[in-house]
Design a protein around this motif. Structure first.
Motif, PDB file in Angstrom:
ATOM      1  N   LEU A 118       0.758  -1.352   0.198  1.00  0.00           N
ATOM      2  CA  LEU A 118       0.057   0.141  -0.086  1.00  0.00           C
ATOM      3  C   LEU A 118       0.859   1.364   0.125  1.00  0.00           C
ATOM      4  N   ALA A 131      -6.600   7.898  -0.765  1.00  0.00           N
ATOM      5  CA  ALA A 131      -6.445   6.671  -0.101  1.00  0.00           C
ATOM      6  C   ALA A 131      -6.081   5.575  -1.141  1.00  0.00           C
ATOM      7  N   VAL A 133      -6.667   1.384  -0.942  1.00  0.00           N
ATOM      8  CA  VAL A 133      -7.378   0.300  -0.320  1.00  0.00           C
ATOM      9  C   VAL A 133      -7.013  -0.931  -1.004  1.00  0.00           C
ATOM     10  N   ARG A 140     -13.741  -4.039  -1.040  1.00  0.00           N
ATOM     11  CA  ARG A 140     -12.651  -3.221  -0.485  1.00  0.00           C
ATOM     12  C   ARG A 140     -12.549  -3.976   1.031  1.00  0.00           C
ATOM     13  N   ASN A 142      -9.546  -4.083   4.532  1.00  0.00           N
ATOM     14  CA  ASN A 142      -8.284  -3.345   5.377  1.00  0.00           C
ATOM     15  C   ASN A 142      -7.020  -3.953   5.240  1.00  0.00           C
ATOM     16  N   VAL A 144      -6.222   0.419   5.239  1.00  0.00           N
ATOM     17  CA  VAL A 144      -6.190   1.281   4.366  1.00  0.00           C
ATOM     18  C   VAL A 144      -5.127   2.207   4.523  1.00  0.00           C
ATOM     19  N   LEU A 146      -4.385   6.358   4.180  1.00  0.00           N
ATOM     20  CA  LEU A 146      -4.972   7.656   4.317  1.00  0.00           C
ATOM     21  C   LEU A 146      -4.112   8.891   4.194  1.00  0.00           C
ATOM     22  N   GLY A 165     -14.379   4.539   5.986  1.00  0.00           N
ATOM     23  CA  GLY A 165     -15.032   3.763   4.916  1.00  0.00           C
ATOM     24  C   GLY A 165     -16.211   4.761   4.263  1.00  0.00           C
ATOM     25  N   LEU A 168     -14.386   7.496   1.915  1.00  0.00           N
ATOM     26  CA  LEU A 168     -13.880   6.835   0.807  1.00  0.00           C
ATOM     27  C   LEU A 168     -14.828   6.441  -0.210  1.00  0.00           C
ATOM     28  N   VAL A 174      -9.754   7.550  -4.775  1.00  0.00           N
ATOM     29  CA  VAL A 174      -9.309   6.549  -3.971  1.00  0.00           C
ATOM     30  C   VAL A 174      -8.742   5.471  -4.992  1.00  0.00           C
ATOM     31  N   GLU A 176      -7.551   2.007  -5.824  1.00  0.00           N
ATOM     32  CA  GLU A 176      -7.628   0.278  -5.289  1.00  0.00           C
ATOM     33  C   GLU A 176      -6.455  -0.526  -5.995  1.00  0.00           C
TER      34      GLU A 176
END
Length: 199
Positions: A118, A131, A133, A140, A142, A144, A146, A165, A168, A174, A176
């Motif tokens: 991440l 973010a 995620v 989605r 965890n 995450v 931020l 959540g 987002l 965001v 992914e």
């Protein structure tokens, strides 16, 4: 341009009422308390500092984390919901922190590689996302990451028993990151620990 400073915040303040009589964070998993797995994963990642937010059962949970290089934050308002613990942890970070990994203390299967993935995605992105995620089977999960500057106002306005959540879900910036791992789920009941080898 210097790399952004990224910290980690582990949320371990909840009552864990669905888990039963035993404090959930102290449930044994692969030979140690569940919360210690999350803390060790964060410490093995590139994130610094690593904060742990305590509330319910703060004394025993603190003891389970003994010897680890963590910053402890106690949230006296933990009973008011998850948002209070998230805000307490973020408020305790150094002012120059640009982003924070948010982990749940009841995710014992998480590993440093997941966290560093991440972080790497965030650092490589231009422009920065609000973010990062993990996503598995179009869902989605965890933890995450931020961006604290882009999400500052939204995070400060959080209340009740929710994390980031809802924030987002209404943003289009965001990132992914596909995840083929089943580590990104928390443990709500004792049977969630069954068969649990670490990935």
């Amino acid at each position: 341009m210097p790399e952004p400073r990224i910290a980690a915040v582990i949320l371990a303040a909840g009552l864990g009422t669905r888990f039963g009589v035993q404090p959930k964070m102290l449930a044994p998993f692969a030979g140690k308390a569940m919360v210690r797995h999350a803390a060790e994963a964060a410490l093995a990642s590139a994130a610094r500092p690593v904060m742990v937010v305590l509330g319910a059962h703060a004394g025993p949970v603190r003891a389970a984390l003994d010897g680890l290089d963590l910053k402890i934050v106690e949230n006296p308002d933990f009973a008011a919901g998850l948002s209070t613990s998230l805000k307490a942890g973020l408020a305790a970070l150094p002012q120059e922190t640009q982003a924070a990994l948010v982990l749940l203390g009841d995710m014992p299967r998480i590993g440093a590689a997941h966290l560093d993935g991440l972080i790497a995605a965030y650092r490589a992105a231009e422009p920065r996302p609000s973010a990062v995620v993990p996503v598995r089977d179009q869902r989605r999960g965890n933890p995450v990451l931020l961006d604290l500057r882009l999400l500052k106002d939204d995070l400060e306005a959080l209340s009740g028993d929710c994390g980031a959540g809802p924030i987002l879900n209404r943003r289009i910036d965001v990132m992914e990151v596909p995840s083929d791992s089943a580590t990104g789920f928390d443990v709500d009941r004792p049977d969630g620990l069954d068969g649990g080898g670490l990935d």
